[in-house]
Design an enzyme around this catalytic site. Sequence first.
Site, PDB file in Angstrom:
ATOM      1  N   ASP A  78       9.200  -5.919   8.508  1.00  0.00           N
ATOM      2  CA  ASP A  78       8.212  -4.946   8.957  1.00  0.00           C
ATOM      3  C   ASP A  78       8.387  -4.586  10.433  1.00  0.00           C
ATOM      4  OD1 ASP A  78       6.155  -3.208   9.295  1.00  0.00           O
ATOM      5  OD2 ASP A  78       4.682  -4.404   8.225  1.00  0.00           O
ATOM      6  N   GLY A  98       0.794  -1.226   0.000  1.00  0.00           N
ATOM      7  CA  GLY A  98       0.000   0.000   0.000  1.00  0.00           C
ATOM      8  C   GLY A  98       0.823   1.270   0.000  1.00  0.00           C
ATOM      9  N   ARG A  99       2.113   1.151   0.322  1.00  0.00           N
ATOM     10  CA  ARG A  99       2.985   2.342   0.307  1.00  0.00           C
ATOM     11  C   ARG A  99       4.412   1.941  -0.034  1.00  0.00           C
ATOM     12  NH1 ARG A  99       4.287   3.928   6.572  1.00  0.00           N
ATOM     13  NH2 ARG A  99       4.385   1.827   7.413  1.00  0.00           N
ATOM     14  N   ASP A 130       1.119 -11.799   6.518  1.00  0.00           N
ATOM     15  CA  ASP A 130       1.802 -11.007   5.493  1.00  0.00           C
ATOM     16  C   ASP A 130       3.139 -10.477   5.997  1.00  0.00           C
ATOM     17  OD1 ASP A 130      -0.362  -9.463   6.967  1.00  0.00           O
ATOM     18  OD2 ASP A 130       0.849  -7.802   6.230  1.00  0.00           O
ATOM     19  N   ASN A 131       3.444 -10.694   7.274  1.00  0.00           N
ATOM     20  CA  ASN A 131       4.735 -10.285   7.833  1.00  0.00           C
ATOM     21  C   ASN A 131       5.608 -11.486   8.187  1.00  0.00           C
ATOM     22  OD1 ASN A 131       4.264  -7.528   7.632  1.00  0.00           O
ATOM     23  ND2 ASN A 131       3.272  -7.424   9.627  1.00  0.00           N
ATOM     24  N   ARG A 187       6.054 -13.649   0.919  1.00  0.00           N
ATOM     25  CA  ARG A 187       5.525 -13.872   2.256  1.00  0.00           C
ATOM     26  C   ARG A 187       4.570 -15.058   2.254  1.00  0.00           C
ATOM     27  NH1 ARG A 187       5.141  -7.956   3.823  1.00  0.00           N
ATOM     28  NH2 ARG A 187       5.979  -6.848   2.039  1.00  0.00           N
TER      29      ARG A 187
END
Length: 487
Positions: free
Chosen positions: A262, A92-93, A252-253, A183
């Site tokens: 992250d 998302g970023r 997702d991490n 991931r």
Amino acid sequence: MSEKQIGWKFDNTYAKLPDSLLTKIKPTPVKSPETVIFNHDLSKEIGLDFSNVDNKEIALIFSGNKLPLGTETISQAYAGHQFGHFTVLGDGRAHLLGEHVTQNERRVDIQFKGSGPTPYSRNADGRAGLGPMLREYLISESMNSLGISTTRSLAVVKTGEEVTRETKLKGAILTRIASSHIRVGTFQYALITKDRNNLNKLFNYTIQRHYPHIKNAKSPATELLKIVIEKQINLIIDWMRVGFIHGVMNTDNMTISGETIDYGPCAFMDTYDPKTVFSSIDLHGRYAYYNQPAIAKWNLERFAESLIPLINKDENLGLEIASEVMNSFTEKYKRSWLEMMKKKLGLIGNDLNDQNLILDLLTWMHKNKADYTNTFCNLMNKLSVKNKIFNDQDFLIWKKKWEKRAALNGNTLANSHEIMKNANPLLIPRNHIVEKILRDAEEKNNLDGLNEFLKVMKDPYKTFPKIEKFQSTPHTKKETYVTYCGT
């Protein structure tokens, strides 16, 4: 200095995967980029030479305003169980510039974080604040120095723009280096896409990139599951060894490479308490210190579910095989944890009472609110700050038992101390120190504390003059320490 002299060598293989797994998109240029910090040691490590590149040029490159030749920027799609709830996600970023191939043919992702909106931003601005990006830089580089598998940080650049969160923050972009950004959540996403071939293509790509030695195994998918289980057990054991709490152990991490990724609401434990939580959004302790092994197992079960179609065409048989492999996790973790704790206490060989000896110490630490890191420093005679807690009668009784056990199997206390040196850091990124460093950087534009800390953290297992400054615990413990995601 030309790009050829810098040494970029991009090869963008992930970008060749199906379009449904990624979006080809460029970072959004920023107003006024300014270099905050650049990791020259890491750049050399991956075969890049920025020695003759000034900070202005570095800022242009690592803000995305002047992308290196050969990049094919993308944002990756993935999914994830966030606090147990399944969500379709993506970068998302973040923008992946591509894979840089080092001088020894090692392949590393170069990724920007905070580089603008993407199709996965979910109405967010795609930007990041300076404080959270410096936190990731500081913690990830500290983790690397502690000998823990991790993504790395190459640069932090201010954007010259503000981002709005609870308050106005200075905008910044982090450049992250990773073996890859594949991931557990990437596999979860591939499984649910309309094209069933996506899972096969992602799987084959992952094997080729990370574990080509299992390509010709009888069941490569089963072997991949076994490898990732081992990688994650080793990683969580290292987190537990140094008192690190990740804070957002969503699927997702969790990387397939076994790297920590992250560094949002993460921190290191001071006072020993197994229920310690630092994340402002973890209201029920799902990702507490003591629960990290169980969550790792839970996440790996979600990975196993994603692999079932590849393990066997018969879903029931695939489930049976995956379950059998997953059933090995608990015993493997317990065995690895015991060995790790024995190294922290300098014990060699085996004794039936080893686990009780370890648990007795942890129980005493919890009851007496002892500092986790400093307790082991005290046992090695490497604690420079005085603390009367170690004169406690119960601790001294335990210490005599430990010394007696340490002497077994032809061992000596001196040898125990040598073993302990490699397992017990003398310093960690203590929360009160990290917060002061970040405040000084954000509010005063003062990086002296950051640079000093990164320098002393180069070897956190070795003593140095004035180490007591970094071994000192917070003067007050009235407020619960909380970290925020920074998104």
